[in-house]
Design an enzyme around this catalytic site. Structure first.
Site, PDB file in Angstrom:
ATOM      1  N   SER A   1       0.795  -1.235   0.000  1.00  0.00           N
ATOM      2  CA  SER A   1       0.000   0.000   0.000  1.00  0.00           C
ATOM      3  C   SER A   1       0.824   1.281   0.000  1.00  0.00           C
ATOM      4  CB  SER A   1      -0.969   0.009   1.187  1.00  0.00           C
ATOM      5  OG  SER A   1      -2.060  -0.846   0.926  1.00  0.00           O
TER       6      SER A   1
ATOM      7  N   LYS B   1       2.770   6.880   4.395  1.00  0.00           N
ATOM      8  CA  LYS B   1       1.871   5.772   4.083  1.00  0.00           C
ATOM      9  C   LYS B   1       2.510   4.472   4.553  1.00  0.00           C
ATOM     10  CE  LYS B   1      -1.889   4.114   2.461  1.00  0.00           C
ATOM     11  NZ  LYS B   1      -1.780   3.129   3.576  1.00  0.00           N
ATOM     12  N   THR B   2       1.702   3.635   5.160  1.00  0.00           N
ATOM     13  CA  THR B   2       2.157   2.301   5.545  1.00  0.00           C
ATOM     14  C   THR B   2       1.827   1.297   4.445  1.00  0.00           C
ATOM     15  OG1 THR B   2       0.059   1.898   6.683  1.00  0.00           O
ATOM     16  CG2 THR B   2       1.899   2.737   8.010  1.00  0.00           C
ATOM     17  N   GLY B   3       2.434   0.124   4.559  1.00  0.00           N
ATOM     18  CA  GLY B   3       2.139  -0.952   3.629  1.00  0.00           C
ATOM     19  C   GLY B   3       2.408  -2.301   4.277  1.00  0.00           C
TER      20      GLY B   3
END
Length: 290
Positions: free
Chosen positions: A84, A224-226
């Site tokens: 993501s 943003k994390t993923g």
């Protein structure tokens, strides 16, 4: 601690950004032998948050003086599926090519129950970024089109820029073949923070505000994390972004990227942001108390 500064002769090939040259030169000159943990504030921060420096990569880059801190040895240049965190370039390209009308474009939930509760309702495109709503990006990304996606990702210098074939059009950022390293994430995000990507001003104005994770007195954290989770493979957690700091002990803009093995899956997810924030505090970039 690895540190690098710009110089007139620091270019590995024509067209590379000064940041890329600085990072690669720093790593090469060290022979990948990072300092002992007690000498490396990033490794200390990782360990204090339960993240193994041997099974992670963390790079922090300060735009103003091009100083670099790193942990992870050769892993900082090893590519992983972005999951993501790819919503950052995908959001930019969606606005640039008109795949969405704007942050308030609404998407109607199809009624299919998914494992994240916040995905199971109608929502706007900006909410989809903040909630990391995969099914909405699986609608939007194909609208951009394969040729423009490839062109855009290559223009960003976004890892291998490989979106695979038509059968992978809604999964290539989740399962591959798209892949990117921590170093390449930082190079890309430095250009985003500087607004030097090949994008219109309106794209920046629409996209950047939704990337805010948190604000405090004199600072704003974007990111943003993923989470890459593919059966039979090690789970990989990501957090990438940048910090704009004007009132701390060490003011400046700090771009960061962390990837880490997550053998425990999503139970380990909170460690991603906690480790990066602790690392930023150790550099004086975030206030000690928030």
């Amino acid at each position: 601690m690895l540190a690098a500064a710009s110089s007139a002769g620091m270019r590995l090939r024509a067209g590379l950004l000064m940041l890329a040259a600085a990072l690669l030169a720093a790593c090469a000159s060290s022979g990948w032998n990072l300092p002992a943990p007690e000498e490396n504030p990033l490794e200390q921060a990782l360990m204090l948050e339960g993240v193994s420096p041997a099974k992670s990569a963390l790079v922090i880059y300060r735009l103003e003086d091009e100083k670099v801190w790193a942990s992870g040895g050769a892993r900082i240049r090893e590519r992983f599926t972005p999951a993501s965190t790819s919503k950052i370039p995908h959001t930019l390209l969606a606005y640039e090519f008109g795949a969405v009308t704007g942050p308030d474009e609404r998407f109607e939930w199809d009624g299919q129950k998914r494992f994240v509760d916040s995905w199971n309702e109608d929502q706007t495109f900006s909410q989809a970024f903040q909630r990391s709503t995969v099914w909405i990006y699986q609608i939007v990304v194909p609208r951009i089109g394969a040729a423009r996606l490839t062109e855009g990702l290559k223009g960003f210098g976004y890892g291998n820029a490989d979106i695979g074939g038509p059968e992978q059009s809604t999964r290539y950022w989740l399962e591959g073949p798209l892949a990117i390293s921590a170093t390449e994430q930082v190079e890309f995000l430095a250009r985003l923070a500087r607004r030097t990507l090949p994008l219109s001003a309106s794209t920046y104005d629409l996209a950047v505000p939704v990337m805010v994770l948190e604000r405090g007195e004199g600072w704003t954290l974007y990111g943003k994390t993923g989470w890459k989770s593919v059966e039979g493979q090690m789970d990989i957690g990501w957090i990438v972004g940048w910090l704009e700091q004007s009132a701390g002990d060490a003011p400046g803009t700090y771009v960061f990227a962390l990837n880490m093995d997550m053998p425990g899956g999503m139970e380990e997810a909170p460690r991603r942001r906690a480790a990066v924030e602790r690392a930023l505090r150790s550099l004086g970039a975030l206030p000690a108390e928030r």
